[in-house]
Enzyme design. Structure first.
Site, PDB file in Angstrom:
ATOM      1  N   HIS A  16       1.017  -1.345  -0.065  1.00 18.90           N
ATOM      2  CA  HIS A  16       0.057  -0.122   0.049  1.00 18.90           C
ATOM      3  C   HIS A  16       0.965   1.372  -0.084  1.00 18.90           C
ATOM      4  CE1 HIS A  16      -3.299  -2.290   2.154  1.00 18.90           C
ATOM      5  NE2 HIS A  16      -3.036  -3.058   1.152  1.00 18.90           N
ATOM      6  N   GLU A  43       0.547   4.081   1.498  1.00 18.31           N
ATOM      7  CA  GLU A  43       0.621   4.867   2.735  1.00 18.31           C
ATOM      8  C   GLU A  43       1.634   3.939   3.644  1.00 18.31           C
ATOM      9  OE1 GLU A  43      -2.324   3.420   1.527  1.00 18.31           O
ATOM     10  OE2 GLU A  43      -3.655   4.790   1.620  1.00 18.31           O
ATOM     11  N   CYS A 101      -5.894   2.017   5.736  1.00 16.14           N
ATOM     12  CA  CYS A 101      -6.321   0.881   6.296  1.00 16.14           C
ATOM     13  C   CYS A 101      -5.638   0.792   7.634  1.00 16.14           C
ATOM     14  CB  CYS A 101      -6.105  -0.310   5.396  1.00 16.14           C
ATOM     15  SG  CYS A 101      -4.213  -0.986   5.388  1.00 16.14           S
ATOM     16  N   CYS A 113      -1.772   0.660   7.588  1.00 11.92           N
ATOM     17  CA  CYS A 113      -0.926   1.749   7.376  1.00 11.92           C
ATOM     18  C   CYS A 113      -1.265   2.954   8.259  1.00 11.92           C
ATOM     19  CB  CYS A 113      -1.602   2.259   5.758  1.00 11.92           C
ATOM     20  SG  CYS A 113      -1.292   1.165   4.524  1.00 11.92           S
TER      21      CYS A 113
END
Ligand SMILES: [Zn+2]
Length: 157
Positions: free
Chosen positions: A49, A51, A79, A82
């Site tokens: 991800h 992030e 999420c 993250c």
């Protein structure tokens, strides 16, 4: 707004490349973009991800003070993985275009099987992070990108 626009463009770029439509950028305390990334899960590593990549980049390249002064702009709310990484490395504010709750609502509407990680608001995971979002003008565009990625064929609009 210009930073969120770039995040949505990165999300679109990820989708075009076979990844999921999420993009994020890291902006320092002076307002300068210093790092950007987008989702890269198509190889099978579902921790890729943007992030999380930003949190790892920030801890390797920025002082604790600079991290605290930075802002992460992102197309979709962090999420839990993250959000935790963001808080553990001491990054500052988060601004997102669409929320995890909105994404969950869309995925439910499209009858997509649930993900292995619960959808929680950033502040449920990282209570001290200043969070802003969602930003309505990006909603339709992000919904459309997610529909292209996740909506099974045959599910009505
Ligand atoms: Zn994440």
């Amino acid at each position: 707004m210009k930073h969120l626009r770039r995040c949505v463009d990165l999300a679109s770029e990820a989708l075009d490349d076979g990844d999921e439509p999420f993009g994020s950028i890291l902006v320092d305390g002076t307002g300068k973009v210093i790092f950007e990334d987008r989702n890269r899960v198509k190889g099978g590593d579902h921790t890729r991800h943007p992030e999380l990549t930003i949190a790892l980049w920030a801890v390797a390249n920025m002082s604790p003070v600079a991290r605290a002064e930075a802002t992460v702009y992102t197309s979709g709310e962090h999420c839990p993985m993250c959000a935790a990484a963001h808080a553990w490395v001491g990054l500052g504010r988060i601004v997102y275009a669409v929320s995890g709750a909105q994404l969950t609502e869309w995925l439910t509407e499209w009858e997509v099987p649930p993900s292995p990680v619960a959808s929680l608001p950033i502040n449920a995971v990282a209570p001290d992070v200043l969070v802003e979002g969602p930003v309505r003008i990006f909603e339709d565009e992000m919904k459309s990108l997610h529909a292209t990625c996740f909506k099974p064929r045959g599910v009505a609009e």
